[in-house]
Design an enzyme around this catalytic site. Structure first.
Site, PDB file in Angstrom:
ATOM      1  N   GLY A 175     105.598  30.540  45.581  1.00  0.00           N
ATOM      2  CA  GLY A 175     106.768  30.943  46.358  1.00  0.00           C
ATOM      3  C   GLY A 175     108.052  31.049  45.560  1.00  0.00           C
ATOM      4  O   GLY A 175     109.137  31.116  46.129  1.00  0.00           O
TER       5      GLY A 175
ATOM      6  N   GLU B 261     101.116  22.104  49.019  1.00  0.00           N
ATOM      7  CA  GLU B 261     102.087  21.775  50.072  1.00  0.00           C
ATOM      8  C   GLU B 261     101.591  20.605  50.910  1.00  0.00           C
ATOM      9  O   GLU B 261     102.375  19.782  51.380  1.00  0.00           O
ATOM     10  CB  GLU B 261     102.361  23.017  50.940  1.00  0.00           C
ATOM     11  CG  GLU B 261     103.215  24.025  50.185  1.00  0.00           C
ATOM     12  CD  GLU B 261     103.012  25.471  50.603  1.00  0.00           C
ATOM     13  OE1 GLU B 261     102.393  25.733  51.648  1.00  0.00           O
ATOM     14  OE2 GLU B 261     103.482  26.351  49.853  1.00  0.00           O
TER      15      GLU B 261
ATOM     16  N   ASN C 256      96.924  33.472  52.641  1.00  0.00           N
ATOM     17  CA  ASN C 256      97.335  32.191  53.233  1.00  0.00           C
ATOM     18  C   ASN C 256      98.630  32.435  54.004  1.00  0.00           C
ATOM     19  O   ASN C 256      99.696  32.549  53.414  1.00  0.00           O
ATOM     20  CB  ASN C 256      97.539  31.168  52.096  1.00  0.00           C
ATOM     21  CG  ASN C 256      98.004  29.828  52.610  1.00  0.00           C
ATOM     22  OD1 ASN C 256      98.054  29.595  53.821  1.00  0.00           O
ATOM     23  ND2 ASN C 256      98.337  28.929  51.689  1.00  0.00           N
ATOM     24  N   TRP C 257      98.493  32.521  55.336  1.00  0.00           N
ATOM     25  CA  TRP C 257      99.679  32.832  56.156  1.00  0.00           C
ATOM     26  C   TRP C 257     100.573  31.617  56.362  1.00  0.00           C
ATOM     27  O   TRP C 257     101.651  31.729  56.952  1.00  0.00           O
ATOM     28  CB  TRP C 257      99.247  33.394  57.523  1.00  0.00           C
ATOM     29  CG  TRP C 257      98.579  34.734  57.456  1.00  0.00           C
ATOM     30  CD1 TRP C 257      98.421  35.519  56.345  1.00  0.00           C
ATOM     31  CD2 TRP C 257      97.969  35.460  58.533  1.00  0.00           C
ATOM     32  NE1 TRP C 257      97.745  36.681  56.667  1.00  0.00           N
ATOM     33  CE2 TRP C 257      97.463  36.676  58.018  1.00  0.00           C
ATOM     34  CE3 TRP C 257      97.797  35.197  59.897  1.00  0.00           C
ATOM     35  CZ2 TRP C 257      96.801  37.621  58.807  1.00  0.00           C
ATOM     36  CZ3 TRP C 257      97.135  36.145  60.687  1.00  0.00           C
ATOM     37  CH2 TRP C 257      96.650  37.343  60.137  1.00  0.00           C
ATOM     38  N   LYS C 258     100.104  30.465  55.931  1.00  0.00           N
ATOM     39  CA  LYS C 258     100.868  29.194  56.079  1.00  0.00           C
ATOM     40  C   LYS C 258     101.363  29.060  57.516  1.00  0.00           C
ATOM     41  O   LYS C 258     100.608  29.356  58.455  1.00  0.00           O
ATOM     42  CB  LYS C 258     101.998  29.152  55.052  1.00  0.00           C
ATOM     43  CG  LYS C 258     101.483  29.377  53.622  1.00  0.00           C
ATOM     44  CD  LYS C 258     102.472  29.053  52.553  1.00  0.00           C
ATOM     45  CE  LYS C 258     101.847  29.337  51.187  1.00  0.00           C
ATOM     46  NZ  LYS C 258     102.700  28.981  50.080  1.00  0.00           N
TER      47      LYS C 258
ATOM     48  N   GLU D 157      96.554  27.010  41.314  1.00  0.00           N
ATOM     49  CA  GLU D 157      97.897  27.377  41.756  1.00  0.00           C
ATOM     50  C   GLU D 157      98.924  26.468  41.086  1.00  0.00           C
ATOM     51  O   GLU D 157      99.162  25.346  41.570  1.00  0.00           O
ATOM     52  CB  GLU D 157      98.016  27.219  43.273  1.00  0.00           C
ATOM     53  CG  GLU D 157      97.108  28.123  44.065  1.00  0.00           C
ATOM     54  CD  GLU D 157      97.647  28.371  45.471  1.00  0.00           C
ATOM     55  OE1 GLU D 157      97.954  29.515  45.788  1.00  0.00           O
ATOM     56  OE2 GLU D 157      97.804  27.402  46.217  1.00  0.00           O
TER      57      GLU D 157
ATOM     58  N   HIS E  67      95.798  22.039  49.370  1.00  0.00           N
ATOM     59  CA  HIS E  67      96.918  22.893  48.938  1.00  0.00           C
ATOM     60  C   HIS E  67      98.078  21.997  48.496  1.00  0.00           C
ATOM     61  O   HIS E  67      98.300  20.930  49.075  1.00  0.00           O
ATOM     62  CB  HIS E  67      97.351  23.807  50.090  1.00  0.00           C
ATOM     63  CG  HIS E  67      98.316  24.864  49.658  1.00  0.00           C
ATOM     64  ND1 HIS E  67      99.646  24.598  49.439  1.00  0.00           N
ATOM     65  CD2 HIS E  67      98.142  26.173  49.355  1.00  0.00           C
ATOM     66  CE1 HIS E  67     100.251  25.715  49.031  1.00  0.00           C
ATOM     67  NE2 HIS E  67      99.357  26.680  48.967  1.00  0.00           N
TER      68      HIS E  67
ATOM     69  N   SER F 266     102.879  33.353  43.611  1.00  0.00           N
ATOM     70  CA  SER F 266     103.754  34.523  43.484  1.00  0.00           C
ATOM     71  C   SER F 266     103.027  35.807  43.086  1.00  0.00           C
ATOM     72  O   SER F 266     103.577  36.640  42.359  1.00  0.00           O
ATOM     73  CB  SER F 266     104.903  34.226  42.512  1.00  0.00           C
ATOM     74  OG  SER F 266     105.749  33.224  43.037  1.00  0.00           O
TER      75      SER F 266
ATOM     76  N   GLY G  98     100.181  34.076  49.215  1.00  0.00           N
ATOM     77  CA  GLY G  98     101.012  33.611  50.323  1.00  0.00           C
ATOM     78  C   GLY G  98     101.934  34.718  50.795  1.00  0.00           C
ATOM     79  O   GLY G  98     101.562  35.577  51.603  1.00  0.00           O
ATOM     80  N   GLY G  99     103.152  34.745  50.277  1.00  0.00           N
ATOM     81  CA  GLY G  99     104.200  35.666  50.721  1.00  0.00           C
ATOM     82  C   GLY G  99     103.751  37.119  50.845  1.00  0.00           C
ATOM     83  O   GLY G  99     104.031  37.777  51.859  1.00  0.00           O
TER      84      GLY G  99
HETATM   85  P1  PGA Z   1     102.816  32.532  47.229  1.00  0.00           P
HETATM   86  O1  PGA Z   1     101.910  31.350  47.829  1.00  0.00           O
HETATM   87  O2  PGA Z   1     101.909  33.713  47.007  1.00  0.00           O
HETATM   88  O3  PGA Z   1     103.845  32.803  48.301  1.00  0.00           O
HETATM   89  O4  PGA Z   1     103.407  32.027  45.958  1.00  0.00           O
HETATM   90  C1  PGA Z   1     100.628  31.106  47.338  1.00  0.00           C
HETATM   91  C2  PGA Z   1     100.045  29.876  47.986  1.00  0.00           C
HETATM   92  O5  PGA Z   1     100.773  28.903  48.215  1.00  0.00           O
HETATM   93  O6  PGA Z   1      98.834  29.820  48.284  1.00  0.00           O
END
Ligand code: PGA
Length: 241
Positions: A171, A95, A8-10, A165, A93, A207, A228-229
């Site tokens: 994050g 977010e 997930n490159w957001k 999640e 998600h 994470s 994500g990251g």
């Molecule tokens: P993260 O993000 O790996 O940076 O914690 C995961 C996500 O939000 O899908």
């Protein structure tokens, strides 16, 4: 069974960075034991899709509209995503739930629209820190599942994935104990089965990195990862697949 690894490159990369990352991943992943999916932002989806066309890597979008077509200013139709070569879509998600006020009703409509367009829905669920501390994790997850899947009658084994999640792990560098995650994944598999009579895959996100990913992947109920990251650099992402 193939593990599912979703990047997930957001909104973390600009156009040049996105295209470079896609090219680099393509160059380094000739074949893989896992089902690999990358989710760039909408603006670069078409180009990333072209780059990855002749590779084993699949494309996902980070969201979609809740209608196939219509007067929805600013939204992106799941049908049009499908035409671009998109096969997966992240829905709900945390977010989007928290920062775009996306409700369970909207998420439910998006799941229905995505399934109509033949996209695999990756439904994200997770509890906040205060909900976890109040011992409400399963209650929250069940209510998110019930809302999202209400009236959804076209679930098959392969067109719905649940991404667990925990919001407090996204994050933050803090992860859940993999054994506890495994138990929660089992719970989610059972609850989706009760709702839809289908056994779906549940993947973990929050994470995940090259140091800890294996602790999750070795759990029997964890079918993959949403990253994500650690998916933003080819070097770190390649290590997870
Ligand atoms: P993260 O993000 O790996 O940076 O914690 C995961 C996500 O939000 O899908």
């Amino acid at each position: 069974m193939k593990k599912i690894i979703i990047a997930n490159w957001k909104m973390q990369l600009n156009r040049v960075e996105s295209l470079e990352l896609a090219k680099e991943i393509k160059k380094r992943v000739k074949n893989s034991q896992a089902e690999i999916v990358v989710c760039p932002d909408f603006l670069v989806l078409a180009d990333v899709s072209k780059i990855l066309k002749s590779s084993p890597i699949k494309i996902g979008s980070q969201d979609c509209a809740f209608l196939d077509k219509g007067a929805l200013t600013g939204e992106v139709s799941p049908n049009n995503l499908k035409e671009l070569g998109v096969e997966y879509v992240l829905i709900g998600h945390s977010e989007r739930r928290s920062q775009m006020s996306e409700s369970g009703i909207i998420i439910n409509k998006k799941i229905k629209a995505a399934l109509r367009s033949d996209l695999v829905s990756v439904l994200c669920v997770g509890e906040s820190l205060s909900e976890k501390e109040a011992g409400k994790t399963k209650k929250v997850l069940l209510s998110q599942l019930k809302e999202a899947l209400s009236g959804v009658d076209s679930i098959k084994k392969n067109n719905l994935i649940i991404a667990y999640e925990p919001i407090w792990a996204i994050g933050t560098g803090v992860t859940i104990n993999p054994k506890i995650a495994n138990e929660i994944h089992g719970f989610l598999v059972d609850q989706v089965y009760k709702i839809s009579n289908k056994k779906v895959n549940v993947i973990y996100g929050g994470s995940v990195n090259e140091m800890n990913y294996i602790n999750f992947l070795c759990q029997d109920k964890i079918s993959g990862l949403l990253v994500g990251g650690a998916s933003l650099k080819a070097d770190s992402f390649i290590k997870l697949i």
